[in-house]
Design a protein around this motif. Structure first.
Motif, mmCIF file in Angstrom:
data_model
loop_
_atom_site.group_PDB
_atom_site.id
_atom_site.type_symbol
_atom_site.label_atom_id
_atom_site.label_comp_id
_atom_site.label_asym_id
_atom_site.label_seq_id
_atom_site.Cartn_x
_atom_site.Cartn_y
_atom_site.Cartn_z
ATOM 1 N N ARG A 142 58.017 61.555 -28.531
ATOM 2 C CA ARG A 142 58.312 61.577 -27.096
ATOM 3 C C ARG A 142 57.418 60.599 -26.360
ATOM 4 O O ARG A 142 56.244 60.407 -26.704
ATOM 5 C CB ARG A 142 58.112 62.982 -26.524
ATOM 6 N N ARG A 143 57.969 59.985 -25.333
ATOM 7 C CA ARG A 143 57.206 59.081 -24.485
ATOM 8 C C ARG A 143 56.281 59.895 -23.591
ATOM 9 O O ARG A 143 56.702 60.877 -22.965
ATOM 10 C CB ARG A 143 58.139 58.236 -23.623
ATOM 11 N N LYS B 273 54.196 61.131 -20.452
ATOM 12 C CA LYS B 273 54.411 61.082 -19.015
ATOM 13 C C LYS B 273 53.110 60.726 -18.312
ATOM 14 O O LYS B 273 52.012 60.960 -18.838
ATOM 15 C CB LYS B 273 54.918 62.447 -18.513
ATOM 16 N N ARG C 204 56.006 64.237 -31.892
ATOM 17 C CA ARG C 204 57.355 64.648 -31.498
ATOM 18 C C ARG C 204 58.256 63.464 -31.161
ATOM 19 O O ARG C 204 59.443 63.638 -30.889
ATOM 20 C CB ARG C 204 57.282 65.583 -30.290
ATOM 21 N N ASP D 172 52.520 64.199 -28.506
ATOM 22 C CA ASP D 172 53.701 63.454 -28.042
ATOM 23 C C ASP D 172 54.163 62.470 -29.114
ATOM 24 O O ASP D 172 55.371 62.308 -29.354
ATOM 25 C CB ASP D 172 53.374 62.685 -26.756
ATOM 26 N N ARG D 173 53.208 61.837 -29.755
ATOM 27 C CA ARG D 173 53.579 60.864 -30.798
ATOM 28 C C ARG D 173 54.245 61.560 -31.977
ATOM 29 O O ARG D 173 55.227 61.050 -32.543
ATOM 30 C CB ARG D 173 52.336 60.100 -31.260
#
Length: 321
Positions: free
Chosen positions: A313-314, A316, A311, A308-309
């Motif tokens: 993105r936060r 979930k 990309r 996620d980091r």
């Protein structure tokens, strides 16, 4: 409570049902003021809180829910009182405060001016209901005395919490140990008392729930190490390395080695050997087995955090109930 340091309670929850009713009753009996922070319940939790005289705060659903964000919201309400409370008891809505906890913890903090946090023994309400409940109850049986971190249930000094900016609302897991890192860096201490604190109702009955709980822990390890992993703190570095070694690197070696020679399957014996090593140190065999197996979802959580980091993105919420 006259003449003693004032205590406010912040209860957080979502669709906890009867568990919330018990939680609120235990909090209103011991705290001077109770704030309930709701994260989108549809079961009447808000009405239950108002019925016992608690202040009810409903989080804005346009923003991602986190326990840290909910706790900060409740604490902010308490701080807006004309005379803010000196201590604040944080408690999850699936827990119930033990009758003597607030008195014991308040006395300790009042007598220990360098202490920011006092926590006690959290027990599972129904440890016999499932192997997963029993494992959680064992997990919380930790040594008393000065420690490095607390969990979601704890009595905190309002002045210390305000000084470090409260919980990090962006964290989806591991927000309490991360807060304790900052508290200790500011010169405060964290203590676990030899007192019964809360009863918790995990209600874990399925393997998938256990798996996701461990994946959530892995995410917390990965993010914690990224935030505070440098010396001297080394926060969550050991846990992250253990998860990756046992839950990712070792399985990869087994799979890739098997493609070359069938003898690589013998590497699988390392896992039961690890279980036996833990048992030889006095650990319950079932717990040893699940701790070893749990490294796989933990590694999944660590790698998920870094993916996620990468990309941008936060992350979930990783829910297991």
């Amino acid at each position: 409570m006259t003449g003693q340091p004032t205590v406010g309670a912040v209860v957080i929850g979502r669709n906890e049902g009867d568990r919330l009713v018990r939680c609120l009753a235990s909090a209103t009996e011991q705290a001077d003021r109770v704030v309930y922070v709701d994260s989108g319940s549809t079961d009447g939790s808000q009405q239950a809180a108002k019925a016992v005289g608690a202040t009810c705060v409903e989080l804005d659903q346009s923003q991602p829910f986190t326990a840290a964000r909910a706790r900060n919201a409740g604490f902010d309400i308490l701080q807006k009182d004309p005379v803010p409370v000196q201590f604040v008891q944080f408690i999850d809505g699936d827990c119930e405060l033990q009758p003597s906890w607030i008195e014991a913890a308040r006395s300790f903090l009042a007598e220990t001016p360098t202490a920011a946090v006092a926590c006690g023994r959290r027990r599972e309400r129904f440890p016999e209901a499932s192997v997963y409940n029993r494992l959680i109850d064992q997990e919380w049986d930790t040594p008393v005395g000065q420690t490095r971190a607390c969990g979601g249930d704890a009595l905190m000094r309002s002045k210390a919490l305000s000084a470090v900016g409260g919980f990090d609302p962006a964290l989806i897991a591991g927000e309490e140990p991360e807060l304790c890192v900052r508290l200790r860096a500011a010169g405060w201490s964290i203590w676990r008392l030899d007192e019964e604190m809360t009863l918790h109702d995990a209600a874990l009955t399925r393997f998938a729930q256990w798996w996701n709980r461990n994946r959530r822990a892995g995410h917390a390890y990965g993010e914690g190490a990224a935030m505070h992993g440098s010396p001297p703190e080394r926060h969550c570095v050991r846990e992250t390395r253990s998860a990756l070694a046992w839950g990712a690197v070792f399985p990869l070696l087994v799979v890739t080695g098997t493609l070359v020679t069938s003898w690589s399957l013998a590497l699988l014996l390392v896992w039961p050997a690890q279980v036996l090593r833990l048992v030889s140190r006095g650990m319950d065999p079932t717990r040893a087995l699940f701790i070893t197996l749990g490294k796989i979802p933990e590694a999944q959580g660590v790698l998920g955090y870094w993916w996620d980091r990468f990309r941008g993105r936060r992350a979930k919420l990783i829910e297991y109930k």
